[in-house]
Design an enzyme around this catalytic site. Structure first.
Site, mmCIF file in Angstrom:
data_model
loop_
_atom_site.group_PDB
_atom_site.id
_atom_site.type_symbol
_atom_site.label_atom_id
_atom_site.label_comp_id
_atom_site.label_asym_id
_atom_site.label_seq_id
_atom_site.Cartn_x
_atom_site.Cartn_y
_atom_site.Cartn_z
ATOM 1 N N ARG A 1 51.686 34.542 41.645
ATOM 2 C CA ARG A 1 51.825 33.647 40.383
ATOM 3 C C ARG A 1 52.734 33.123 39.413
ATOM 4 N NH1 ARG A 1 46.870 36.836 37.859
ATOM 5 N NH2 ARG A 1 46.444 38.215 39.931
ATOM 6 N N GLU B 1 46.380 47.433 37.696
ATOM 7 C CA GLU B 1 45.463 48.088 37.658
ATOM 8 C C GLU B 1 44.510 48.822 38.180
ATOM 9 O OE1 GLU B 1 44.514 46.249 32.959
ATOM 10 O OE2 GLU B 1 45.002 44.490 34.897
HETATM 11 O O1 LIG Z 1 51.851 44.840 35.149
HETATM 12 P P1 LIG Z 1 50.734 45.007 36.261
HETATM 13 O O2 LIG Z 1 50.029 45.628 36.391
HETATM 14 O O3 LIG Z 1 51.892 45.260 37.454
HETATM 15 O O4 LIG Z 1 49.614 43.669 36.968
HETATM 16 C C1 LIG Z 1 50.783 42.526 36.698
HETATM 17 C C2 LIG Z 1 50.799 41.772 37.616
HETATM 18 O O5 LIG Z 1 49.282 41.428 38.499
HETATM 19 C C3 LIG Z 1 49.059 40.230 38.998
HETATM 20 O O6 LIG Z 1 49.610 40.015 40.465
HETATM 21 P P2 LIG Z 1 48.591 40.520 41.368
HETATM 22 O O7 LIG Z 1 49.247 41.468 42.358
HETATM 23 O O8 LIG Z 1 47.562 41.163 41.512
HETATM 24 O O9 LIG Z 1 48.963 39.481 42.500
HETATM 25 P P3 LIG Z 1 48.837 37.772 42.640
HETATM 26 O O10 LIG Z 1 49.461 37.477 41.769
HETATM 27 O O11 LIG Z 1 49.486 37.276 44.207
HETATM 28 O O12 LIG Z 1 47.656 37.415 42.631
HETATM 29 C C4 LIG Z 1 49.730 39.182 37.945
HETATM 30 O O13 LIG Z 1 50.529 38.452 38.538
HETATM 31 C C5 LIG Z 1 51.215 40.741 38.176
HETATM 32 O O14 LIG Z 1 52.009 40.393 39.191
HETATM 33 N N1 LIG Z 2 44.153 41.565 33.112
HETATM 34 C C1 LIG Z 2 44.790 40.651 34.351
HETATM 35 N N2 LIG Z 2 44.793 39.520 34.554
HETATM 36 C C2 LIG Z 2 45.238 38.975 35.507
HETATM 37 N N3 LIG Z 2 45.752 39.107 36.608
HETATM 38 C C3 LIG Z 2 46.083 40.829 36.773
HETATM 39 N N4 LIG Z 2 46.953 41.469 37.749
HETATM 40 C C4 LIG Z 2 46.662 42.854 36.644
HETATM 41 N N5 LIG Z 2 46.316 42.321 35.817
HETATM 42 C C5 LIG Z 2 45.282 41.497 35.108
#
Ligand SMILES: O=P(O)(O)OC[C@H]1O[C@H](OP(=O)(O)OP(=O)(O)O)[C@H](O)[C@@H]1O
Ligand SMILES: Nc1ncnc2[nH]cnc12
Length: 147
Positions: free
Chosen positions: A70, A107
């Site tokens: 993202r 998470e």
């Molecule tokens: O602060 P944190 O606990 O590390 O979580 C935040 C991260 O989690 C999500 O990405 P995700 O790993 O779900 O991957 P994506 O963007 O590929 O969906 C979000 O876009 C952040 O990168």
């Molecule tokens: N609460 C949340 N919402 C969206 N993306 C996430 N990635 C990790 N935690 C998230």
């Protein structure tokens, strides 16, 4: 400089309101902040990019680092807006060159980020862009990669 009113930029509320919160996705207990609804709102999407460009232009930043996936939605527009390069941090096995890697906890699971060796030179000023911070594990891994 942000166009602040009472210390708070008036664009922030509309940006916040455009982000959908989905309870219990992808697991029970997670309040998922879904930025796909923000992307459907042209003004809120543009204001989001503009806020970062206004804050970080003219600060000598030469690289915007974006976190897969993202961070790739917002990072390149911010890089173009401030006149910087864009460096992607990717999930494992996606970058073809020599990489350095960092593991981290989420998470909902664990993951790893990789960066091409040499993409960032010592002394370059960078900002790291992602859609949100939850535990901070992803952002901490990105900072370790740059360190
Ligand atoms: O602060 P944190 O606990 O590390 O979580 C935040 C991260 O989690 C999500 O990405 P995700 O790993 O779900 O991957 P994506 O963007 O590929 O969906 C979000 O876009 C952040 O990168
Ligand atoms: N609460 C949340 N919402 C969206 N993306 C996430 N990635 C990790 N935690 C998230």
């Amino acid at each position: 400089m942000l166009a602040a009113e009472n210390g708070r930029d008036p664009r922030l509320k509309a940006i916040s309101d455009a982000i959908r919160v989905v309870p219990h996705f992808p697991k029970p207990g997670i309040m998922f902040h879904d930025i796909t609804t923000l992307l459907l709102d042209h003004k809120a999407f543009k204001d989001t990019v503009d806020l970062f460009v206004e804050r970080y232009r003219d600060m000598g930043i030469s690289i915007v680092v974006g976190i897969e996936a993202r961070g790739f939605i917002f990072g390149p527009s911010i890089a173009l807006g401030i006149g910087a390069k864009f460096v992607p941090l990717r999930k494992p096995g996606k970058l073809p060159g020599r990489v350095i890697s960092e593991s981290y906890e989420l998470e909902y699971g664990t993951d790893q980020l990789e960066m091409h060796v040499g993409a960032v030179q010592p002394g370059e000023r960078t900002i790291i862009i992602d859609d949100l911070v939850a535990t901070g594990g992803t952002l901490s891994a990105a900072i370790r990669l740059l360190g």
